[in-house]
Design a protein around this motif. Sequence first.
Motif, mmCIF file in Angstrom:
data_model
loop_
_atom_site.group_PDB
_atom_site.id
_atom_site.type_symbol
_atom_site.label_atom_id
_atom_site.label_comp_id
_atom_site.label_asym_id
_atom_site.label_seq_id
_atom_site.Cartn_x
_atom_site.Cartn_y
_atom_site.Cartn_z
ATOM 1 N N LEU A 210 0.800 -1.218 0.000
ATOM 2 C CA LEU A 210 0.000 0.000 0.000
ATOM 3 C C LEU A 210 0.840 1.280 0.000
ATOM 4 C CD1 LEU A 210 -2.682 1.585 0.305
ATOM 5 C CD2 LEU A 210 -2.549 1.145 2.763
ATOM 6 N N PRO A 211 1.872 1.418 0.836
ATOM 7 C CA PRO A 211 2.657 2.664 0.813
ATOM 8 C C PRO A 211 3.296 2.950 -0.551
ATOM 9 C CG PRO A 211 3.102 1.438 2.825
ATOM 10 C CD PRO A 211 2.305 0.527 1.931
ATOM 11 N N ARG A 212 3.606 1.907 -1.343
ATOM 12 C CA ARG A 212 4.195 2.138 -2.673
ATOM 13 C C ARG A 212 3.143 2.718 -3.616
ATOM 14 N NH1 ARG A 212 9.336 1.622 -0.847
ATOM 15 N NH2 ARG A 212 9.575 -0.327 0.309
ATOM 16 N N MET A 213 1.918 2.165 -3.572
ATOM 17 C CA MET A 213 0.850 2.720 -4.407
ATOM 18 C C MET A 213 0.550 4.159 -4.004
ATOM 19 S SD MET A 213 -2.614 3.553 -4.400
ATOM 20 C CE MET A 213 -3.395 2.596 -3.118
ATOM 21 N N GLU A 214 0.522 4.421 -2.683
ATOM 22 C CA GLU A 214 0.261 5.783 -2.214
ATOM 23 C C GLU A 214 1.348 6.742 -2.685
ATOM 24 O OE1 GLU A 214 -2.130 5.284 1.968
ATOM 25 O OE2 GLU A 214 0.020 4.982 1.998
ATOM 26 N N ASP A 215 2.595 6.285 -2.703
ATOM 27 C CA ASP A 215 3.693 7.131 -3.172
ATOM 28 C C ASP A 215 3.495 7.505 -4.638
ATOM 29 O OD1 ASP A 215 6.470 8.273 -2.781
ATOM 30 O OD2 ASP A 215 6.870 6.853 -4.393
ATOM 31 N N CYS A 216 3.071 6.540 -5.451
ATOM 32 C CA CYS A 216 2.811 6.817 -6.868
ATOM 33 C C CYS A 216 1.656 7.803 -7.020
ATOM 34 C CB CYS A 216 2.509 5.503 -7.598
ATOM 35 S SG CYS A 216 2.219 5.689 -9.374
ATOM 36 N N PHE A 217 0.591 7.603 -6.249
ATOM 37 C CA PHE A 217 -0.582 8.485 -6.316
ATOM 38 C C PHE A 217 -0.229 9.899 -5.856
ATOM 39 C CE2 PHE A 217 -5.089 9.420 -4.757
ATOM 40 C CZ PHE A 217 -5.537 9.702 -6.040
#
Length: 466
Positions: A212-219
């Motif tokens: 989840l933190p990786r997807m949030e970083d992209c977003f």
Amino acid sequence: MSPDRRTEIALFRYTLILPLIRGEYPPGGKEKLRRQIVSRPYDIPYSSRRSISTTTLARWERIYQECGFDGLKPRPRSDQGACRAISPETLDRAETLKREQPLRSARSIIRILSLDKTNPIPEPCIAPRTLRRQLAHRGATAAQLLAEQRPKPYRRFERSHFGDLWQGDAMHGPYLPDPADPERQRQVFLFAFLDDHSRLIPHAQFFWNEQLPRMEDCFKRAILRYGRPLSVYVDQGSVYKADQFNTLCAYLGIQRILGTPYYPEGRGKIERFFQFVQSDFLPELPRSSVTTLRQLNESLLAWIEVVYHTKCHSETGQAPLERFRQDSAPTTRPVEPQELRQAFLHRATRKVTKTATFSFHNNRYRVPDYLRGQAVELRYDPFDLTQIEVWFNDAFLHLAEPDTIVTTSHPDVTPDPVPPSEPDSGLDYLALLRAERERLIQEQLDAIHFSHLEPSDQKETHDHPQ
């Protein structure tokens, strides 16, 4: 009431007032839209009521405009609610009977359960209306179950402006040498967001995992570059269904739309982008010098901006960058850095001990004495647990003082692999050179006997006698 329940109720209220906030009504049609919204029954979280008045809806809208998402949270209550009328075990059996035959009525299900003497139910009497409501809450009504069995029609859709809708998804990427073990290959994963109108990619990036933190970083990087979209359309993956992602979207005024399970056709645009990545970008990697994740992401960014954004799209007849620049009314909205930072902070609840400390993932932190015995909300960056914000009743108090730090990142965050450290001799060659230079200078100074030198005025007297 726990902070998680209050957040869930606020999300329900936010969903209802979203069309009013976004102005999805003709001039003079706001009151008509309110009446249309309240005309339906709702499963209100943690409430036995099924309907909402227009006055309540208007009040929620006013509170959101004045106080934002936090204002929609109910004030803390002392009561814990009433007991359930039907036990979970009985409800599970009733749901199984309903799914076996969607046309079974609630009365028939109650009769079947009552006649089963081998496994009698504990409830002496069950109201059919209560059972129908509980089955509807579980998505097990006749209409819902029959709809799942019908083949669904498909139609093309496209939003009118840049920022109306972004689509997000993830893809398994290539293998790269593992920095921790260069002899071993390790797979990377691609997160990407695509604008539905222009097909432009606000941001795409490879990561070592799909957490989840990786997807949030992209977003977050996509928002920093282009602003907040009105809505984001994602699949039913765990990172997109997470309460953390839903909450941050609500804080930023973004509608999160979850796709229908097992129907990827709704995400056809971003799936087509991934196909283009696989057919045009990835085949070039074996003949390139890319060996690190940083090189891979730099190459991806260059390929997106030079190739993908400038290539004519067969559906729109324009290149994504050209279509984006020609949009006269994009709907993305800017966001303040502090607001964006708060939205992406993760949240947890802890109770302060009698010694004015609390524990969080093997770490211990100190807070002021007046918080002893209180349940406080923690807001933190999962990549850095050395700084944790302490909130109470939706008000920021201060940063928690670290007392014992065992881990600096959240367990849900797997650190990126790093190269093994080289053996350190403990010798600093340049420092040794500096010390040697000082020694040589001192030797030269020691060789000079200053007492044997004559003053300059005496030497002049000897050379020029009067």
